[in-house]
Design a protein around this motif. Structure first.
Motif, PDB file in Angstrom:
ATOM      1  N   ILE A 247       1.144  -0.655   0.329  1.00 15.58           N
ATOM      2  CA  ILE A 247       0.195   0.060  -0.128  1.00 15.58           C
ATOM      3  C   ILE A 247       0.732   1.339  -0.155  1.00 15.58           C
ATOM      4  N   LEU A 248       1.767   1.704   1.028  1.00 19.14           N
ATOM      5  CA  LEU A 248       2.418   2.278   0.748  1.00 19.14           C
ATOM      6  C   LEU A 248       3.096   2.347  -0.268  1.00 19.14           C
ATOM      7  N   GLU A 249       3.854   1.744  -1.309  1.00 14.98           N
ATOM      8  CA  GLU A 249       4.441   1.859  -2.590  1.00 14.98           C
ATOM      9  C   GLU A 249       4.026   2.633  -3.940  1.00 14.98           C
ATOM     10  N   ALA A 250       2.670   1.265  -3.381  1.00 18.85           N
ATOM     11  CA  ALA A 250       1.347   2.375  -4.219  1.00 18.85           C
ATOM     12  C   ALA A 250       1.265   3.912  -4.180  1.00 18.85           C
ATOM     13  N   MET A 251       1.011   4.401  -2.599  1.00 18.17           N
ATOM     14  CA  MET A 251       0.729   5.494  -2.458  1.00 18.17           C
ATOM     15  C   MET A 251       1.953   6.120  -3.394  1.00 18.17           C
ATOM     16  N   GLY A 252       2.929   5.251  -3.027  1.00 23.63           N
ATOM     17  CA  GLY A 252       4.467   6.593  -3.498  1.00 23.63           C
ATOM     18  C   GLY A 252       4.449   7.002  -4.640  1.00 23.63           C
ATOM     19  N   TYR A 253       4.094   5.526  -5.113  1.00 22.26           N
ATOM     20  CA  TYR A 253       3.812   5.959  -6.973  1.00 22.26           C
ATOM     21  C   TYR A 253       2.048   7.213  -7.220  1.00 22.26           C
ATOM     22  N   LEU A 258      -7.842   0.673  -2.975  1.00 17.83           N
ATOM     23  CA  LEU A 258      -8.555   0.472  -2.585  1.00 17.83           C
ATOM     24  C   LEU A 258      -8.109  -0.576  -1.915  1.00 17.83           C
ATOM     25  N   ALA A 259      -8.977  -0.738  -0.355  1.00 20.75           N
ATOM     26  CA  ALA A 259      -8.616  -1.811   0.913  1.00 20.75           C
ATOM     27  C   ALA A 259      -9.740  -1.625   1.677  1.00 20.75           C
ATOM     28  N   SER A 260      -9.701  -3.279   2.331  1.00 18.08           N
ATOM     29  CA  SER A 260     -10.149  -3.596   3.202  1.00 18.08           C
ATOM     30  C   SER A 260     -10.253  -2.711   3.826  1.00 18.08           C
ATOM     31  N   ASP A 261     -11.367  -2.708   5.173  1.00 21.15           N
ATOM     32  CA  ASP A 261     -11.258  -1.133   6.372  1.00 21.15           C
ATOM     33  C   ASP A 261     -11.122  -1.925   7.697  1.00 21.15           C
ATOM     34  N   ILE A 262      -9.301  -2.287   7.651  1.00 19.97           N
ATOM     35  CA  ILE A 262      -8.728  -3.387   8.652  1.00 19.97           C
ATOM     36  C   ILE A 262      -7.781  -2.191   9.214  1.00 19.97           C
ATOM     37  N   SER A 266      -6.434   0.661   7.753  1.00 22.01           N
ATOM     38  CA  SER A 266      -6.876   2.302   7.729  1.00 22.01           C
ATOM     39  C   SER A 266      -5.927   3.214   8.735  1.00 22.01           C
ATOM     40  N   SER A 267      -4.915   2.216   9.417  1.00 22.49           N
ATOM     41  CA  SER A 267      -3.719   3.208   9.802  1.00 22.49           C
ATOM     42  C   SER A 267      -2.575   3.809   8.979  1.00 22.49           C
ATOM     43  N   ILE A 268      -3.067   3.288   7.491  1.00 18.46           N
ATOM     44  CA  ILE A 268      -1.955   4.309   6.471  1.00 18.46           C
ATOM     45  C   ILE A 268      -2.952   5.157   5.733  1.00 18.46           C
ATOM     46  N   LEU A 269      -4.639   4.777   5.554  1.00 22.41           N
ATOM     47  CA  LEU A 269      -5.316   5.491   4.554  1.00 22.41           C
ATOM     48  C   LEU A 269      -6.494   5.813   4.994  1.00 22.41           C
ATOM     49  N   SER A 270      -6.567   6.813   4.755  1.00 15.12           N
ATOM     50  CA  SER A 270      -7.644   7.801   5.488  1.00 15.12           C
ATOM     51  C   SER A 270      -9.082   8.034   4.308  1.00 15.12           C
ATOM     52  N   ASN A 271     -10.110   7.659   4.266  1.00 15.61           N
ATOM     53  CA  ASN A 271     -10.747   6.689   3.827  1.00 15.61           C
ATOM     54  C   ASN A 271     -11.344   8.731   2.583  1.00 15.61           C
ATOM     55  N   GLY A 272     -11.615   8.338   1.584  1.00 17.24           N
ATOM     56  CA  GLY A 272     -11.392   9.151   0.864  1.00 17.24           C
ATOM     57  C   GLY A 272     -10.857  10.350   0.540  1.00 17.24           C
ATOM     58  N   GLU A 273     -10.020  10.275   1.437  1.00 14.19           N
ATOM     59  CA  GLU A 273      -8.921  11.564   1.431  1.00 14.19           C
ATOM     60  C   GLU A 273      -7.140  11.071   0.770  1.00 14.19           C
ATOM     61  N   THR A 274      -6.994  10.098   1.626  1.00 14.42           N
ATOM     62  CA  THR A 274      -5.529   9.109   0.917  1.00 14.42           C
ATOM     63  C   THR A 274      -5.696   7.828   0.264  1.00 14.42           C
ATOM     64  N   GLY A 275      -7.153   7.584   0.432  1.00 11.94           N
ATOM     65  CA  GLY A 275      -7.685   6.149  -0.175  1.00 11.94           C
ATOM     66  C   GLY A 275      -9.188   5.458   0.148  1.00 11.94           C
ATOM     67  N   LEU A 276      -9.700   4.514  -0.474  1.00 16.10           N
ATOM     68  CA  LEU A 276     -10.236   4.196  -0.019  1.00 16.10           C
ATOM     69  C   LEU A 276     -10.502   3.132   0.642  1.00 16.10           C
ATOM     70  N   LEU A 277     -11.496   2.995   2.028  1.00 17.98           N
ATOM     71  CA  LEU A 277     -11.754   1.581   3.019  1.00 17.98           C
ATOM     72  C   LEU A 277     -13.087   1.057   2.507  1.00 17.98           C
ATOM     73  N   ILE A 301      -7.281  11.130  -5.012  1.00 17.02           N
ATOM     74  CA  ILE A 301      -6.699  10.743  -4.262  1.00 17.02           C
ATOM     75  C   ILE A 301      -5.213  10.296  -4.471  1.00 17.02           C
ATOM     76  N   GLY A 302      -4.897  10.186  -5.841  1.00 15.60           N
ATOM     77  CA  GLY A 302      -3.529   9.618  -5.714  1.00 15.60           C
ATOM     78  C   GLY A 302      -2.365  10.805  -5.622  1.00 15.60           C
ATOM     79  N   HIS A 303      -2.792  11.823  -5.862  1.00 17.69           N
ATOM     80  CA  HIS A 303      -1.446  12.925  -5.139  1.00 17.69           C
ATOM     81  C   HIS A 303      -1.451  13.206  -3.961  1.00 17.69           C
ATOM     82  N   ALA A 304      -3.137  12.843  -2.834  1.00 19.13           N
ATOM     83  CA  ALA A 304      -3.154  13.268  -1.595  1.00 19.13           C
ATOM     84  C   ALA A 304      -2.448  11.777  -1.096  1.00 19.13           C
ATOM     85  N   ALA A 305      -2.053  11.043  -1.602  1.00 16.71           N
ATOM     86  CA  ALA A 305      -1.402   9.678  -0.734  1.00 16.71           C
ATOM     87  C   ALA A 305       0.008   9.844  -1.251  1.00 16.71           C
TER      88      ALA A 305
END
Length: 331
Positions: A247-253, A258-262, A266-277, A301-305
């Motif tokens: 996930i971190l690698e994808a965000m870096g690019y 789009l990830a399961s809300d676990i 969720s410690s990395i992704l903020s839903n609707g901002e830096t990713g979707l949970l 989302i990609g640029h915010a991530a």
């Protein structure tokens, strides 16, 4: 200072290997001597190379490895990686070994506040040893992709070793519903088969849907960048995670995730901002369709991530923090 890093399944390409290799490389830049050993190899060693500190990854696997040694290391710390906290700690057959691993450690590394809170709820006696350091992220070197994205297609990419906890059949099932409406949808899977039965299940599904799914097997890490950069969306459908490097690698690019809300995700992704949970099948399908149909949301989302990872997941800061912990223990 000599540091031995002990990781399960090294050098098999999976999350722990990427994490340990990144940390070892950055510690070397700080002047430390590092060596990596596998804790799950059939030809496992029976004594550590001389070292000031042994740094184990995955509390349960590391402790089972320690039990096979002729002599315990003088100093060791443990990094909690995910399944050891979320599963092994609650498994009656494994809990005792996890607790022994943690009580014997001189420091315990967790990736986020949620992991720390869960750990201390179960093992309050280790509170003074626990420290938080988010996973660092170091972009993979520029390699070449083994395949090229089809013109006009929309590509979902799921990088994960094939085992039950990664929940890959669910991803295929959910995307199949979407593919019926959007025939341009494609899915690439990358990662080694880690559980034979699950591998048979996943590869059976891939063979059944060859017109839109490709399994690329295990891809060298240096070639992953070229795959991320072709993807429109990166998926993580896991049932349990620590803090996934993929996930971190994808965000870096700047690729939307789009990830399961676990907790680990969720410690990395903020839903609707830096990713979707997503919490349910319907939510997954709604988000996936939204990403397919809205370039602006994907870009936002990609640029915010990308900005978030750059600010909060520095691999240099990760190594510097570990060096301070090592120094404190040795002194």
């Amino acid at each position: 200072m000599k540091i031995v890093l002990a990781s399960p399944n090294y050098p098999q390409l999976r999350g722990n290997t990427i994490t340990v290799q990144r940390i070892a490389d950055n510690l070397k830049k700080l002047g430390l001597d590092t060596e990596i050993v596998s804790t799950t190899d059939d030809n496992t060693i029976h004594s550590f190379p001389p070292a000031d500190i042994v740094h184990g990854f995955h509390a349960y696997n590391f402790y089972k490895f320690l039990q096979k040694l002729d002599r315990m290391p003088d100093h060791y710390i443990v990094t909690i990686t995910g399944t050891d906290l979320n599963h092994d700690l609650f498994d009656p057959e494994k809990r005792k070994d996890v607790l022994a691993s943690l009580h014997g450690a001189e420091a315990i590394h967790v990736f986020d506040e949620k992991a720390k809170n869960l750990l201390l709820k179960e093992v309050p006696g280790v509170a003074d040893k626990v420290f938080i350091m988010p996973q660092g992220n170091l972009p993979a070197p520029e390699g070449t992709s083994p395949v090229k994205k089809e013109p006009g297609s929309f590509l979902f990419f799921l990088p994960a070793g094939i085992r039950k906890v990664k929940n890959i059949p669910a991803a295929i099932s959910m995307l199949h519903d979407l593919h019926l409406r959007y025939p341009q949808l494609r899915l690439w899977l990358v990662g080694p088969v880690l559980e034979e039965a699950e591998g048979q299940t996943v590869l059976g599904l891939v063979n059944r849907h060859q017109e839109w799914i490709r399994y690329l097997g295990q891809v060298p890490h240096e070639d992953m960048a070229a795959i991320y950069q072709q993807a429109d969306v990166v998926l993580n459908t896991s049932l349990s995670e620590g803090q996934p490097a993929t996930i971190l690698e994808a965000m870096g690019y700047a690729v939307p995730v789009l990830a399961s809300d676990i907790p680990g995700n969720s410690s990395i992704l903020s839903n609707g901002e830096t990713g979707l949970l997503y919490k349910s099948r319907n939510e997954f399908l709604d988000y996936a369709e939204k990403l397919m149909n809205n370039n602006k949301i994907r870009e936002s989302i990609g640029h915010a991530a990308e900005a978030y990872v750059r600010k909060h997941h520095s691999s240099e800061r990760e190594a510097e923090t570990l060096l301070e912990i090592y120094k404190r223990i040795v002194k």
